[in-house]
Design a protein around this motif. Structure first.
Motif, PDB file in Angstrom:
ATOM      1  N   LEU A  94      17.755  25.301 -71.036  1.00  0.00           N
ATOM      2  CA  LEU A  94      16.756  25.537 -69.999  1.00  0.00           C
ATOM      3  C   LEU A  94      15.540  24.638 -70.199  1.00  0.00           C
ATOM      4  N   SER A  95      15.091  24.529 -71.442  1.00  0.00           N
ATOM      5  CA  SER A  95      13.919  23.695 -71.731  1.00  0.00           C
ATOM      6  C   SER A  95      14.159  22.245 -71.350  1.00  0.00           C
ATOM      7  N   ALA A  96      15.357  21.729 -71.655  1.00  0.00           N
ATOM      8  CA  ALA A  96      15.666  20.328 -71.349  1.00  0.00           C
ATOM      9  C   ALA A  96      15.719  20.079 -69.849  1.00  0.00           C
ATOM     10  N   ALA A  97      16.022  21.098 -69.085  1.00  0.00           N
ATOM     11  CA  ALA A  97      16.174  20.931 -67.637  1.00  0.00           C
ATOM     12  C   ALA A  97      14.858  21.002 -66.886  1.00  0.00           C
ATOM     13  N   LEU A  98      13.823  21.514 -67.539  1.00  0.00           N
ATOM     14  CA  LEU A  98      12.568  21.753 -66.838  1.00  0.00           C
ATOM     15  C   LEU A  98      11.573  20.620 -67.036  1.00  0.00           C
ATOM     16  N   GLY A 130       4.049  19.852 -63.147  1.00  0.00           N
ATOM     17  CA  GLY A 130       4.167  19.357 -61.770  1.00  0.00           C
ATOM     18  C   GLY A 130       5.192  20.050 -60.925  1.00  0.00           C
ATOM     19  N   GLY A 131       6.130  20.798 -61.512  1.00  0.00           N
ATOM     20  CA  GLY A 131       7.140  21.485 -60.701  1.00  0.00           C
ATOM     21  C   GLY A 131       6.542  22.661 -59.970  1.00  0.00           C
ATOM     22  N   ASN A 132       6.860  22.808 -58.714  1.00  0.00           N
ATOM     23  CA  ASN A 132       6.350  23.922 -57.927  1.00  0.00           C
ATOM     24  C   ASN A 132       7.443  24.414 -57.014  1.00  0.00           C
ATOM     25  N   ALA A 133       8.007  25.552 -57.367  1.00  0.00           N
ATOM     26  CA  ALA A 133       9.127  26.063 -56.584  1.00  0.00           C
ATOM     27  C   ALA A 133       8.697  26.591 -55.239  1.00  0.00           C
ATOM     28  N   ALA A 134       7.391  26.746 -55.033  1.00  0.00           N
ATOM     29  CA  ALA A 134       6.937  27.243 -53.729  1.00  0.00           C
ATOM     30  C   ALA A 134       7.217  26.229 -52.644  1.00  0.00           C
ATOM     31  N   SER A 135       7.011  24.925 -52.975  1.00  0.00           N
ATOM     32  CA  SER A 135       7.254  23.899 -51.976  1.00  0.00           C
ATOM     33  C   SER A 135       8.708  23.493 -51.920  1.00  0.00           C
ATOM     34  N   ASP A 136       9.403  23.595 -53.031  1.00  0.00           N
ATOM     35  CA  ASP A 136      10.822  23.238 -53.067  1.00  0.00           C
ATOM     36  C   ASP A 136      11.473  23.968 -54.223  1.00  0.00           C
ATOM     37  N   PRO A 137      12.104  25.115 -53.992  1.00  0.00           N
ATOM     38  CA  PRO A 137      12.646  25.911 -55.074  1.00  0.00           C
ATOM     39  C   PRO A 137      13.742  25.218 -55.860  1.00  0.00           C
ATOM     40  N   VAL A 138      14.291  24.111 -55.361  1.00  0.00           N
ATOM     41  CA  VAL A 138      15.326  23.422 -56.115  1.00  0.00           C
ATOM     42  C   VAL A 138      14.782  22.134 -56.710  1.00  0.00           C
ATOM     43  N   ALA A 139      13.476  21.977 -56.715  1.00  0.00           N
ATOM     44  CA  ALA A 139      12.895  20.741 -57.236  1.00  0.00           C
ATOM     45  C   ALA A 139      13.090  20.632 -58.727  1.00  0.00           C
ATOM     46  N   ALA A 140      13.175  21.769 -59.429  1.00  0.00           N
ATOM     47  CA  ALA A 140      13.379  21.731 -60.862  1.00  0.00           C
ATOM     48  C   ALA A 140      14.626  22.525 -61.189  1.00  0.00           C
ATOM     49  N   PRO A 141      15.815  21.936 -61.023  1.00  0.00           N
ATOM     50  CA  PRO A 141      17.062  22.678 -61.179  1.00  0.00           C
ATOM     51  C   PRO A 141      17.303  23.079 -62.620  1.00  0.00           C
ATOM     52  N   VAL A 142      18.066  24.141 -62.782  1.00  0.00           N
ATOM     53  CA  VAL A 142      18.430  24.606 -64.105  1.00  0.00           C
ATOM     54  C   VAL A 142      19.720  23.924 -64.512  1.00  0.00           C
ATOM     55  N   GLY A 143      19.703  23.249 -65.610  1.00  0.00           N
ATOM     56  CA  GLY A 143      20.849  22.492 -66.077  1.00  0.00           C
ATOM     57  C   GLY A 143      20.359  21.178 -66.651  1.00  0.00           C
ATOM     58  N   LYS A 144      21.225  20.216 -66.841  1.00  0.00           N
ATOM     59  CA  LYS A 144      20.801  18.920 -67.356  1.00  0.00           C
ATOM     60  C   LYS A 144      19.929  18.212 -66.319  1.00  0.00           C
ATOM     61  N   PRO A 145      18.904  17.474 -66.789  1.00  0.00           N
ATOM     62  CA  PRO A 145      17.995  16.846 -65.834  1.00  0.00           C
ATOM     63  C   PRO A 145      18.259  15.364 -65.606  1.00  0.00           C
ATOM     64  N   PRO A 146      19.430  14.995 -65.037  1.00  0.00           N
ATOM     65  CA  PRO A 146      19.668  13.582 -64.772  1.00  0.00           C
ATOM     66  C   PRO A 146      19.035  13.160 -63.459  1.00  0.00           C
TER      67      PRO A 146
END
Length: 450
Positions: free
Chosen positions: A411-415, A419-435
């Motif tokens: 979870l930590s590696a994916a976040l 700057g992430g704000n799920a209010a404007s885009d709930p999928v902007a910071a997906p859970v999983g690998k961050p490629p």
């Protein structure tokens, strides 16, 4: 059939013998039986009475067993060492058997000349009532006909003085006496009518319901602590959703939860879904024997008004955190004037509300700080109830559900660090690998289906 002019109830006693009803001593508390037999052996008359008799006749298992007797409170205390006397408004004896309490009340009288005891009535409301009388007087002093039947342990019969058996058969709640007078004596009887109708799947007699609109404001004179207890009986006994609908149908919701009534009146379908889902979930937990808390229930009921006030304050330039705090304080303050919600519950409610905006912030530190919050689970469950507010809120709940399933390092590696704000885009910071961004958007679909 003759009617008593004072009570609008059948005046002839009807005795239902053992072979014509379904009450069995096997379904009566052993503690209650001990109290009944001890009183009878001491020369007093004593009966199982009220809701216990009503529920047993309907094939339900009562939670409480009350006894009515010719013995005075002091005489009951003399018979039972494990007895304590309580109440000034209504003097009662509580006989304690471990965690079980058997409430023993002396037959109430009509207050006519020669009666023992005292009574005080202010503006039609009974503020003290310790007039002793006969069983016949006691029966017509009770609220609803279905609550005025007595089980006689001496011959296992049921004594019906006011037509309660007929009302059970007809599935109707009728008051004993003039409805307006009885509600003025005790306004909480209006709430009890709604609660019993929901619990017993009965309808309220038209004459009993007619005064609700005119006399509903009298609930403002009832003790807030008593209304809190009545609210718990309504919403935390497994019939919360039906009780809520009955309060709306009777027009009583606005007198008990004015903020809830106002918010629902604005026609917010998502808010109604949240309230009804919350009550239905609470009912399910009660049926399953799981724990329930008043804090979560009241947070659900008052959410619409808190949210709307917070948004109004934010629109006027109030800082977001302060806006939510002020909104919560305003709504809780108003509600506690009607229903005395203890501070330990209002504190939890305010935390559940204040955490809702924080779910929209998905920076690494904020996510782990929120997950470590002692109210995180309750706040997350509340977020899931809000799913109908918008597609973004639904996705947000799915995102957090999936986030909790991952190991902390993944979870930590994916976040993002910030700057992430799920209010404007709930999928902007997906859970999983961050490629790459595209792959992030694809993986968010997996999060949503989790």
């Amino acid at each position: 059939m003759n009617l008593d002019s004072r009570t609008n109830a059948p005046s002839a006693l009807k005795i239902i013998p053992r072979d014509q009803h379904i009450i069995s001593r096997k379904n009566i508390s052993k503690a209650a039986l001990r109290v009944l037999y001890r009183l009878n052996e001491a020369g007093y008359t004593a009966y199982l009475v009220g809701g216990a008799v009503r529920d047993l006749l309907l094939g339900l298992q009562p939670k409480d067993f009350d006894v009515a007797t010719s013995a005075t409170p002091d005489e009951v205390k003399h018979l039972f060492r494990n007895c304590r006397l309580i109440g000034r408004r209504f003097r009662l004896a509580h006989v304690v058997f471990g965690p079980e309490i058997i409430e023993v009340a002396t037959f109430r009288g009509l207050g006519e000349e020669g009666c023992e005891g005292d009574r005080s009535i202010v503006d039609g409301r009974i503020v003290r009532d310790n007039i002793w009388g006969t069983i016949e007087e006691d029966a017509i002093r009770r609220d609803f006909r279905v609550n005025a039947m007595y089980y006689d342990i001496s011959d296992f019969s049921v004594r019906d003085y006011v037509g309660g058996m007929r009302d059970l058969h007809d599935r109707v709640l009728r008051l004993i006496g003039d409805p307006e007078t009885r509600y003025r004596e005790d306004p909480v009887r209006m709430l009890r009518a709604a609660r019993l109708a929901a619990k017993l799947d009965m309808h309220i007699d038209a004459a009993a319901m007619a005064p609700f609109e005119a006399l509903g404001p009298l609930l403002g004179d009832a003790a807030p602590a008593r209304l809190f207890d009545e609210s718990l009986k309504m919403f935390l006994s497994g019939n919360g959703l039906k009780s809520f609908h009955m309060l709306e149908q009777c027009g009583l919701l606005k007198f008990l939860f004015p903020a809830t009534a106002r918010a629902l009146k604005r026609g917010d379908a998502a808010l109604r879904a949240l309230v009804e889902h919350g009550l239905a979930n609470t009912d399910a937990r009660v049926r399953e024997g799981k724990s329930v808390t008043p804090a979560f229930l009241f947070a659900v009921l008052l959410w619409g008004e808190v949210r709307d006030v917070a948004q109004q304050l934010t629109g006027r330039g109030v800082e977001r955190t302060d806006a939510w705090a002020r909104a919560a304080a305003q709504v809780v303050g108003e509600q506690c004037q009607r229903v005395a919600i203890p501070r330990r519950f209002t504190f939890t409610m305010e935390e559940i509300w204040s955490l809702q905006p924080r779910f929209e912030q998905v920076q690494r530190k904020r996510v782990f700080r929120l997950m470590a919050h002692p109210r995180f689970r309750a706040a997350f469950d509340f977020l899931l109830l809000r799913a109908d507010e918008s597609p973004a809120t639904l996705q947000l709940g799915q995102w957090w559900a999936h986030a909790q399933q991952l190991p902390p390092d993944v979870l930590s590696a994916a976040l993002p660090v910030g700057g992430g704000n799920a209010a404007s885009d709930p999928v902007a910071a997906p859970v999983g690998k961050p490629p790459r961004p595209r792959r992030r958007r694809r993986k968010s679909g997996n999060a949503g289906s989790a």
